[in-house]
Write a protein that holds these residues in place. Structure first.
Motif, PDB file in Angstrom:
ATOM      1  N   LEU A  30       0.829  -1.212   0.000  1.00  0.00           N
ATOM      2  CA  LEU A  30       0.000   0.000   0.000  1.00  0.00           C
ATOM      3  C   LEU A  30       0.861   1.258   0.000  1.00  0.00           C
ATOM      4  CD1 LEU A  30      -2.883  -0.995   2.441  1.00  0.00           C
ATOM      5  CD2 LEU A  30      -3.078  -0.540  -0.006  1.00  0.00           C
ATOM      6  N   VAL A  31       1.966   1.234   0.725  1.00  0.00           N
ATOM      7  CA  VAL A  31       2.873   2.384   0.737  1.00  0.00           C
ATOM      8  C   VAL A  31       3.414   2.646  -0.666  1.00  0.00           C
ATOM      9  CG1 VAL A  31       5.120   3.212   1.549  1.00  0.00           C
ATOM     10  CG2 VAL A  31       3.490   2.233   3.170  1.00  0.00           C
ATOM     11  N   LEU A  32       3.778   1.577  -1.372  1.00  0.00           N
ATOM     12  CA  LEU A  32       4.279   1.741  -2.739  1.00  0.00           C
ATOM     13  C   LEU A  32       3.214   2.359  -3.646  1.00  0.00           C
ATOM     14  CD1 LEU A  32       6.202  -1.629  -3.186  1.00  0.00           C
ATOM     15  CD2 LEU A  32       7.212   0.654  -3.085  1.00  0.00           C
ATOM     16  N   VAL A  33       1.965   1.922  -3.490  1.00  0.00           N
ATOM     17  CA  VAL A  33       0.874   2.493  -4.285  1.00  0.00           C
ATOM     18  C   VAL A  33       0.711   3.975  -3.976  1.00  0.00           C
ATOM     19  CG1 VAL A  33      -1.609   2.431  -4.729  1.00  0.00           C
ATOM     20  CG2 VAL A  33      -0.335   0.296  -4.478  1.00  0.00           C
ATOM     21  N   ILE A  34       0.781   4.321  -2.696  1.00  0.00           N
ATOM     22  CA  ILE A  34       0.580   5.710  -2.272  1.00  0.00           C
ATOM     23  C   ILE A  34       1.671   6.614  -2.843  1.00  0.00           C
ATOM     24  CG2 ILE A  34       0.604   7.255  -0.272  1.00  0.00           C
ATOM     25  CD1 ILE A  34      -0.636   4.821   1.298  1.00  0.00           C
ATOM     26  N   ILE A  35       2.927   6.197  -2.730  1.00  0.00           N
ATOM     27  CA  ILE A  35       3.997   7.069  -3.208  1.00  0.00           C
ATOM     28  C   ILE A  35       4.004   7.141  -4.734  1.00  0.00           C
ATOM     29  CG2 ILE A  35       5.411   6.761  -1.154  1.00  0.00           C
ATOM     30  CD1 ILE A  35       7.134   4.783  -2.661  1.00  0.00           C
ATOM     31  N   ALA A  36       3.566   6.068  -5.401  1.00  0.00           N
ATOM     32  CA  ALA A  36       3.426   6.131  -6.859  1.00  0.00           C
ATOM     33  C   ALA A  36       2.345   7.136  -7.235  1.00  0.00           C
ATOM     34  CB  ALA A  36       3.081   4.748  -7.420  1.00  0.00           C
ATOM     35  N   ASN A  37       1.291   7.160  -6.454  1.00  0.00           N
ATOM     36  CA  ASN A  37       0.197   8.087  -6.708  1.00  0.00           C
ATOM     37  C   ASN A  37       0.617   9.538  -6.477  1.00  0.00           C
ATOM     38  OD1 ASN A  37      -2.451   8.398  -7.577  1.00  0.00           O
ATOM     39  ND2 ASN A  37      -3.293   8.333  -5.518  1.00  0.00           N
ATOM     40  N   ILE A  38       1.506   9.743  -5.517  1.00  0.00           N
ATOM     41  CA  ILE A  38       2.039  11.091  -5.283  1.00  0.00           C
ATOM     42  C   ILE A  38       2.767  11.587  -6.528  1.00  0.00           C
ATOM     43  CG2 ILE A  38       3.769  12.413  -3.994  1.00  0.00           C
ATOM     44  CD1 ILE A  38       3.068  10.772  -1.542  1.00  0.00           C
ATOM     45  N   VAL A  39       3.602  10.720  -7.097  1.00  0.00           N
ATOM     46  CA  VAL A  39       4.365  11.102  -8.287  1.00  0.00           C
ATOM     47  C   VAL A  39       3.437  11.396  -9.458  1.00  0.00           C
ATOM     48  CG1 VAL A  39       6.031  10.299 -10.000  1.00  0.00           C
ATOM     49  CG2 VAL A  39       6.413   9.837  -7.569  1.00  0.00           C
ATOM     50  N   ALA A  40       2.431  10.536  -9.656  1.00  0.00           N
ATOM     51  CA  ALA A  40       1.565  10.666 -10.834  1.00  0.00           C
ATOM     52  C   ALA A  40       0.713  11.922 -10.804  1.00  0.00           C
ATOM     53  CB  ALA A  40       0.663   9.438 -10.948  1.00  0.00           C
ATOM     54  N   VAL A 101       8.098   8.024 -16.247  1.00  0.00           N
ATOM     55  CA  VAL A 101       7.936   9.064 -17.267  1.00  0.00           C
ATOM     56  C   VAL A 101       7.525  10.387 -16.627  1.00  0.00           C
ATOM     57  CG1 VAL A 101       6.645   9.749 -19.326  1.00  0.00           C
ATOM     58  CG2 VAL A 101       7.408   7.375 -19.064  1.00  0.00           C
ATOM     59  N   THR A 102       6.668  10.331 -15.617  1.00  0.00           N
ATOM     60  CA  THR A 102       6.251  11.558 -14.938  1.00  0.00           C
ATOM     61  C   THR A 102       7.438  12.259 -14.298  1.00  0.00           C
ATOM     62  OG1 THR A 102       4.032  10.709 -14.497  1.00  0.00           O
ATOM     63  CG2 THR A 102       4.786  12.528 -13.131  1.00  0.00           C
ATOM     64  N   SER A 103       8.341  11.505 -13.684  1.00  0.00           N
ATOM     65  CA  SER A 103       9.502  12.124 -13.040  1.00  0.00           C
ATOM     66  C   SER A 103      10.365  12.862 -14.060  1.00  0.00           C
ATOM     67  CB  SER A 103      10.337  11.064 -12.313  1.00  0.00           C
ATOM     68  OG  SER A 103      10.988  10.184 -13.223  1.00  0.00           O
ATOM     69  N   SER A 197      10.170   6.656  -8.388  1.00  0.00           N
ATOM     70  CA  SER A 197       9.814   5.823  -9.542  1.00  0.00           C
ATOM     71  C   SER A 197      10.674   4.564  -9.621  1.00  0.00           C
ATOM     72  CB  SER A 197       9.936   6.634 -10.836  1.00  0.00           C
ATOM     73  OG  SER A 197      11.298   6.907 -11.153  1.00  0.00           O
ATOM     74  N   LEU A 198      11.950   4.678  -9.251  1.00  0.00           N
ATOM     75  CA  LEU A 198      12.829   3.507  -9.265  1.00  0.00           C
ATOM     76  C   LEU A 198      12.450   2.516  -8.168  1.00  0.00           C
ATOM     77  CD1 LEU A 198      16.317   5.153  -9.916  1.00  0.00           C
ATOM     78  CD2 LEU A 198      14.773   4.079 -11.568  1.00  0.00           C
ATOM     79  N   VAL A 199      12.138   3.036  -6.989  1.00  0.00           N
ATOM     80  CA  VAL A 199      11.718   2.168  -5.879  1.00  0.00           C
ATOM     81  C   VAL A 199      10.451   1.412  -6.259  1.00  0.00           C
ATOM     82  CG1 VAL A 199      10.878   2.148  -3.501  1.00  0.00           C
ATOM     83  CG2 VAL A 199      12.805   3.626  -4.128  1.00  0.00           C
TER      84      VAL A 199
END
Length: 449
Positions: A30-40, A101-103, A197-199
């Protein structure tokens, strides 16, 4: 005939997990999903510097609003076009590629010198957001049973909320250090997004297709779900089951209308504060950050209570009443001097009330999708993404047409009407109002329309 997945998608699918995540594994995913969502959610990186970026580009408020609106519509169209592929190929492929790509796009904002440059970068970000949002919402559903789902989605909102809170807080703290150089913010946020994004790419995982096809009520059913998944041979159901559901469309349109003021705050919050109340850019960004902090807190708290009682519609409706009353007074503040400390209280209250209305709705929506067919979560969230970005995009495009012609209050009146319509459409959702629902076996599935 089955459509073969892209090679990279097949590589991600080989990392699927076939046991339902529990404990720290569930938390980590869930943490990975959350931080991915922050980037997007790139809008958060752009909004705090809008008061400085617009004069640099010689871009009017009207022109900025049109760019925001039209690129947002692109996100929705991309989501709808991809549609069932979120279910067929899994979610992680879209999340990993999208965040990377967003980064790069955030970094590229440093090179923007003209309005055309700005449009191109925003367009790239908009396309990626249309790919990532349905994928991340699908993952939250996959990783959370029904008891715990509202909290899971409350944490998911730390993507759009966290992006705004983080970027607004960073801008408020660092813009003065860089003498209000807006490029500094994209160096800071671009670096953050690239590392994240790498994580995400190396650690994120999907559930196996069979496990995604299960309806899991609580953690006690998790082990049984894994056993049932081994016997599942079915493929992804027909997406028309979602696209033809009036209930799903009503819920999707209703929440978007409710959140018009939220989208307004996301895209134009600091700009609105600096324009309507004459706060300096850094102070406006700092004040706006309190909205996101309060919003996140309310999403977590109401998620816990909603999961305990399993009453999604009731809490959403309480949020409707709260926002309706709040906006009556909020609109009347325009044109009057408001001390920063008082404005912080107002924006925080707004964040709390919107969180009460939104968090339980996400759990309600995912459960209504499950009742249609559990393999169509990605399709259902793609539909919501389409509705959200098209309506919000149109709203963003006409915001400053309305503001220029009739003032800020006129646009907030439109948002107010949206809250009322949502209060009506929520009655179309399937779920109890006042009595905790009886537990249903995870193998049952009701096909509804």
């Amino acid at each position: 005939m089955a459509v073969e997945a892209p090679r990279m998608a097949r590589w991600f699918s080989r990392r699927d997990i076939d046991t339902y995540p529990r404990g720290w594994v569930q938390v980590g995913l869930l943490v990975l999903v959350i931080i991915a969502n922050i980037v997007a959610n790139y809008e958060g990186e752009l909004a705090p510097v809008a008061p400085l970026l617009l004069p640099y580009l010689k871009l009017t408020l009207l022109g900025y609003g049109l760019i925001v609106g039209l690129t947002t519509v692109v996100s929705g169209i991309v989501s709808l076009l991809v549609g069932a592929r979120f279910d067929r190929y899994g979610r992680t492929f879209f999340v990993a590629v999208g965040t990377f790509v967003t980064s790069i796009a955030v970094f590229s904002m440093i090179l923007v010198h003209t309005t055309l440059d700005f449009i191109i970068v925003r367009l790239v970000m908009a396309i990626i957001l249309g790919l990532v949002l349905p994928a991340t919402t699908g993952l939250v559903r996959d990783f959370t049973p029904r008891v715990g789902r509202a909290l899971g989605f409350g944490l998911w909102t730390f993507g759009p909320v966290g992006a705004n809170f983080l970027a607004a807080g960073v801008a408020g703290a660092t813009l003065p250090l860089f003498h209000d150089a807006w490029q500094s913010q994209f160096v800071i946020m671009g670096s953050f997004c690239f590392v994240i994004s790498l994580v995400v790419a190396f650690l994120i995982r999907d559930l196996s297709p069979g496990l995604r096809a299960q309806i899991v009520h609580d953690q006690e059913e998790a082990q049984l779900a894994a056993l049932r998944a081994r016997e599942v041979k079915e493929t992804v159901a027909n997406p028309r089951m979602v696209y033809g559901s009036g209930r799903i469309w009503a819920l999707a349109v209703g929440i978007v209308l409710f959140l018009l003021v939220y989208y307004f705050t996301t895209a134009f919050g600091p700009l609105y504060l600096s324009s309507a109340f004459k706060y300096p850019a850094a102070e406006a960004a700092s004040i706006a950050s309190y909205f996101w902090l309060a919003n996140l807190g309310s999403l977590i708290l109401v998620g816990l209570v909603s999961d305990w009682l399993q009453l999604r519609k009731l809490f959403s409706f309480i949020g409707v009443i709260g926002v309706f009353v709040f906006m009556f007074f909020w609109i009347r503040l325009i044109g009057h001097p408001v001390p920063p400390s008082t404005m912080i209280l107002y924006t925080s209250l707004q964040g709390v009330l919107l969180g009460i209305g939104f968090g339980p709705w996400m759990a309600l929506y995912s459960e209504n999708l499950e009742d249609i067919h559990p393999t169509l979560q990605g399709t259902g969230w793609a539909l919501w993404s389409f509705v959200q970005y098209v309506l919000a995009g149109i709203g963003g495009a006409i915001t400053f047409l309305v503001v220029t012609a009739a003032g800020w209050a006129a646009w907030l009146d439109i948002c107010w009407i949206g809250v009322v319509i949502y209060g009506i459409l929520i009655f179309f959702g399937r779920g109890p109002w006042f009595h905790r629902p009886a537990r249903q076996p995870g193998t049952e599935r009701n096909i509804v329309s």
